[in-house]
Motif scaffolding. Structure first.
Motif, PDB file in Angstrom:
ATOM      1  N   PRO A  85      29.323  66.259  24.761  1.00  0.00           N
ATOM      2  CA  PRO A  85      28.345  67.046  23.998  1.00  0.00           C
ATOM      3  C   PRO A  85      28.977  67.754  22.788  1.00  0.00           C
ATOM      4  O   PRO A  85      28.347  67.858  21.740  1.00  0.00           O
ATOM      5  N   GLU A  86      30.219  68.182  22.929  1.00  0.00           N
ATOM      6  CA  GLU A  86      30.917  68.841  21.813  1.00  0.00           C
ATOM      7  C   GLU A  86      31.168  67.872  20.662  1.00  0.00           C
ATOM      8  O   GLU A  86      31.031  68.243  19.504  1.00  0.00           O
ATOM      9  N   GLU A  87      31.524  66.639  21.006  1.00  0.00           N
ATOM     10  CA  GLU A  87      31.750  65.632  19.975  1.00  0.00           C
ATOM     11  C   GLU A  87      30.449  65.263  19.272  1.00  0.00           C
ATOM     12  O   GLU A  87      30.419  65.100  18.046  1.00  0.00           O
ATOM     13  N   VAL A  88      29.377  65.134  20.025  1.00  0.00           N
ATOM     14  CA  VAL A  88      28.070  64.826  19.430  1.00  0.00           C
ATOM     15  C   VAL A  88      27.661  65.948  18.472  1.00  0.00           C
ATOM     16  O   VAL A  88      27.225  65.684  17.341  1.00  0.00           O
ATOM     17  N   ALA A  89      27.807  67.197  18.906  1.00  0.00           N
ATOM     18  CA  ALA A  89      27.447  68.341  18.048  1.00  0.00           C
ATOM     19  C   ALA A  89      28.318  68.361  16.795  1.00  0.00           C
ATOM     20  O   ALA A  89      27.828  68.641  15.692  1.00  0.00           O
ATOM     21  N   PHE A  90      29.592  68.058  16.948  1.00  0.00           N
ATOM     22  CA  PHE A  90      30.525  68.018  15.814  1.00  0.00           C
ATOM     23  C   PHE A  90      30.069  66.974  14.793  1.00  0.00           C
ATOM     24  O   PHE A  90      29.991  67.254  13.594  1.00  0.00           O
ATOM     25  N   LEU A  91      29.741  65.781  15.273  1.00  0.00           N
ATOM     26  CA  LEU A  91      29.292  64.710  14.379  1.00  0.00           C
ATOM     27  C   LEU A  91      27.955  65.055  13.736  1.00  0.00           C
ATOM     28  O   LEU A  91      27.746  64.802  12.550  1.00  0.00           O
ATOM     29  N   ASP A  92      27.044  65.625  14.503  1.00  0.00           N
ATOM     30  CA  ASP A  92      25.753  66.024  13.945  1.00  0.00           C
ATOM     31  C   ASP A  92      25.935  67.057  12.837  1.00  0.00           C
ATOM     32  O   ASP A  92      25.262  67.006  11.812  1.00  0.00           O
ATOM     33  N   VAL A 100      43.707  57.626  15.257  1.00  0.00           N
ATOM     34  CA  VAL A 100      43.090  58.749  15.965  1.00  0.00           C
ATOM     35  C   VAL A 100      41.976  58.247  16.883  1.00  0.00           C
ATOM     36  O   VAL A 100      41.274  57.298  16.557  1.00  0.00           O
ATOM     37  N   ASN A 101      41.817  58.919  18.027  1.00  0.00           N
ATOM     38  CA  ASN A 101      40.875  58.430  19.032  1.00  0.00           C
ATOM     39  C   ASN A 101      39.664  59.322  19.269  1.00  0.00           C
ATOM     40  O   ASN A 101      38.904  59.082  20.195  1.00  0.00           O
ATOM     41  N   ASN A 102      39.484  60.359  18.450  1.00  0.00           N
ATOM     42  CA  ASN A 102      38.313  61.209  18.623  1.00  0.00           C
ATOM     43  C   ASN A 102      37.959  61.873  17.290  1.00  0.00           C
ATOM     44  O   ASN A 102      38.797  61.940  16.381  1.00  0.00           O
ATOM     45  N   PRO A 103      36.729  62.356  17.136  1.00  0.00           N
ATOM     46  CA  PRO A 103      36.313  62.921  15.848  1.00  0.00           C
ATOM     47  C   PRO A 103      37.056  64.190  15.455  1.00  0.00           C
ATOM     48  O   PRO A 103      37.200  64.482  14.271  1.00  0.00           O
ATOM     49  N   PHE A 104      37.562  64.950  16.424  1.00  0.00           N
ATOM     50  CA  PHE A 104      38.312  66.161  16.097  1.00  0.00           C
ATOM     51  C   PHE A 104      39.654  65.807  15.442  1.00  0.00           C
ATOM     52  O   PHE A 104      40.060  66.413  14.461  1.00  0.00           O
ATOM     53  N   ALA A 105      40.326  64.785  15.982  1.00  0.00           N
ATOM     54  CA  ALA A 105      41.581  64.322  15.394  1.00  0.00           C
ATOM     55  C   ALA A 105      41.336  63.686  14.028  1.00  0.00           C
ATOM     56  O   ALA A 105      42.148  63.822  13.107  1.00  0.00           O
ATOM     57  N   TYR A 106      40.213  62.987  13.907  1.00  0.00           N
ATOM     58  CA  TYR A 106      39.825  62.387  12.620  1.00  0.00           C
ATOM     59  C   TYR A 106      39.714  63.475  11.556  1.00  0.00           C
ATOM     60  O   TYR A 106      40.260  63.351  10.463  1.00  0.00           O
ATOM     61  N   GLU A 107      39.012  64.542  11.874  1.00  0.00           N
ATOM     62  CA  GLU A 107      38.834  65.648  10.932  1.00  0.00           C
ATOM     63  C   GLU A 107      40.170  66.307  10.603  1.00  0.00           C
ATOM     64  O   GLU A 107      40.442  66.652   9.448  1.00  0.00           O
ATOM     65  N   ALA A 108      41.031  66.482  11.607  1.00  0.00           N
ATOM     66  CA  ALA A 108      42.356  67.069  11.379  1.00  0.00           C
ATOM     67  C   ALA A 108      43.160  66.200  10.412  1.00  0.00           C
ATOM     68  O   ALA A 108      43.830  66.715   9.514  1.00  0.00           O
ATOM     69  N   GLY A 109      43.084  64.882  10.584  1.00  0.00           N
ATOM     70  CA  GLY A 109      43.776  63.981   9.671  1.00  0.00           C
ATOM     71  C   GLY A 109      43.265  64.120   8.251  1.00  0.00           C
ATOM     72  O   GLY A 109      44.038  64.146   7.291  1.00  0.00           O
ATOM     73  N   TYR A 110      41.960  64.213   8.097  1.00  0.00           N
ATOM     74  CA  TYR A 110      41.383  64.407   6.766  1.00  0.00           C
ATOM     75  C   TYR A 110      41.840  65.730   6.161  1.00  0.00           C
ATOM     76  O   TYR A 110      42.179  65.800   4.981  1.00  0.00           O
ATOM     77  N   ARG A 111      41.873  66.758   6.963  1.00  0.00           N
ATOM     78  CA  ARG A 111      42.301  68.066   6.448  1.00  0.00           C
ATOM     79  C   ARG A 111      43.772  68.030   6.003  1.00  0.00           C
ATOM     80  O   ARG A 111      44.186  68.815   5.164  1.00  0.00           O
ATOM     81  N   ALA A 112      44.541  67.098   6.562  1.00  0.00           N
ATOM     82  CA  ALA A 112      45.952  66.945   6.190  1.00  0.00           C
ATOM     83  C   ALA A 112      46.149  65.987   5.019  1.00  0.00           C
ATOM     84  O   ALA A 112      47.278  65.706   4.629  1.00  0.00           O
ATOM     85  N   GLY A 113      45.059  65.454   4.449  1.00  0.00           N
ATOM     86  CA  GLY A 113      45.172  64.592   3.274  1.00  0.00           C
ATOM     87  C   GLY A 113      45.040  63.114   3.542  1.00  0.00           C
ATOM     88  O   GLY A 113      45.153  62.301   2.627  1.00  0.00           O
ATOM     89  N   PHE A 114      44.796  62.723   4.785  1.00  0.00           N
ATOM     90  CA  PHE A 114      44.655  61.318   5.130  1.00  0.00           C
ATOM     91  C   PHE A 114      43.225  60.848   4.865  1.00  0.00           C
ATOM     92  O   PHE A 114      42.330  61.656   4.648  1.00  0.00           O
ATOM     93  N   ALA A 115      43.013  59.530   4.909  1.00  0.00           N
ATOM     94  CA  ALA A 115      41.694  58.937   4.688  1.00  0.00           C
ATOM     95  C   ALA A 115      41.534  57.720   5.586  1.00  0.00           C
ATOM     96  O   ALA A 115      42.506  57.005   5.876  1.00  0.00           O
TER      97      ALA A 115
END
Length: 179
Positions: free
Chosen positions: A153-160, A100-115
Motif C-alpha cells: 500500500p505504501e508503494e501504491v500511494a508513493f506512485l499515485d 533498483v527493485n522498488n519505487p523508493f530506491a528508484y526515487e533515491a537514484g533519481y535524487r542522486a542524479g541517475f536516470a
C-alpha cells in the motif's frame, strides 16, 4: 554526517553490518567490492558497495545500497549515492549504473542524479545510469513499470503521489565531512 569512501574494487574493505537493521548486510562482508559509507557520531548509518563492469572498465556498478532501518526516509541514501558518484567520476569512470527493485530506491537514484535507461535486469530490477536521460517522460516510464507489480500500500500511494510528476531535483554532492 560524514561521507567516506573506504576503498575501491577489487581490494575493498569488509563491513560487518547488523542484519537486523541493515538490508543486504551480508553483501558488505565481501572484499572484492569498493565501499562508501555515511557515518554519524562514528556509527555507520548507510553503506553502498560497488564494482567495475565486467566488460567495460569505464563503468562502475553500484551493487548494494543500505540505510539503517531507523534512518530511512531522511535522504541519506541519495546523498551517499551522490557522494559515491562524484568520487567515481573523479577517479575517471565515465558512467555509473545501478539496478533498483522498488519505487523508493528508484526515487533515491533519481535524487542522486541517475536516470532510467529503459532496461531491466534478469531479476526485474530497473537499471538507472549516470549520466542519462532525465526527461520527465523517461522518469515517468520507469515509475509506470512498477505499477505492473504486486506492491505494498505504501508503494501504491508513493506512485499515485508521483503520477504526472517531473523528476525530483538532484541533491547536492556532499563533501567528505558532510557539508
Amino acid at each position: 554526517m560524514e561521507f567516506v569512501l573506504l576503498g575501491w574494487p577489487p581490494d575493498g574493505p569488509t563491513l560487518e553490518l547488523d542484519y537486523r537493521t541493515f538490508s543486504y548486510a551480508g553483501k558488505f562482508v565481501m572484499s572484492a567490492t569498493g565501499k562508501s559509507v555515511a557515518r554519524e557520531d562514528g556509527e555507520i548509518v548507510a553503506a553502498v558497495a560497488f564494482n567495475e563492469d565486467r566488460t567495460d572498465e569505464t563503468t562502475l556498478w553500484l551493487r548494494y545500497v543500505t540505510v539503517r532501518e531507523d534512518r530511512r526516509g531522511e535522504g541519506i541514501g541519495p546523498r551517499l549515492l551522490s557522494f559515491t558518484r562524484a568520487r567515481a567520476a573523479d577517479r575517471g569512470y565515465d558512467s555509473l549504473r545501478i539496478a533498483v527493485n522498488n519505487p523508493f530506491a528508484y526515487e533515491a537514484g533519481y535524487r542522486a542524479g541517475f536516470a532510467y535507461t529503459g532496461e531491466t535486469t534478469g531479476i526485474a530490477e530497473l537499471v538507472l545510469a549516470w549520466p542519462g536521460d532525465r526527461s520527465p517522460a523517461r522518469y515517468r516510464s520507469g515509475l509506470e513499470r512498477y505499477r505492473e507489480r504486486d506492491l505494498s500500500p505504501e508503494e501504491v500511494a508513493f506512485l499515485d503521489d508521483r503520477r504526472g510528476a517531473d523528476p525530483p531535483a538532484t541533491v547536492a554532492v556532499p563533501s567528505p565531512d558532510g557539508v
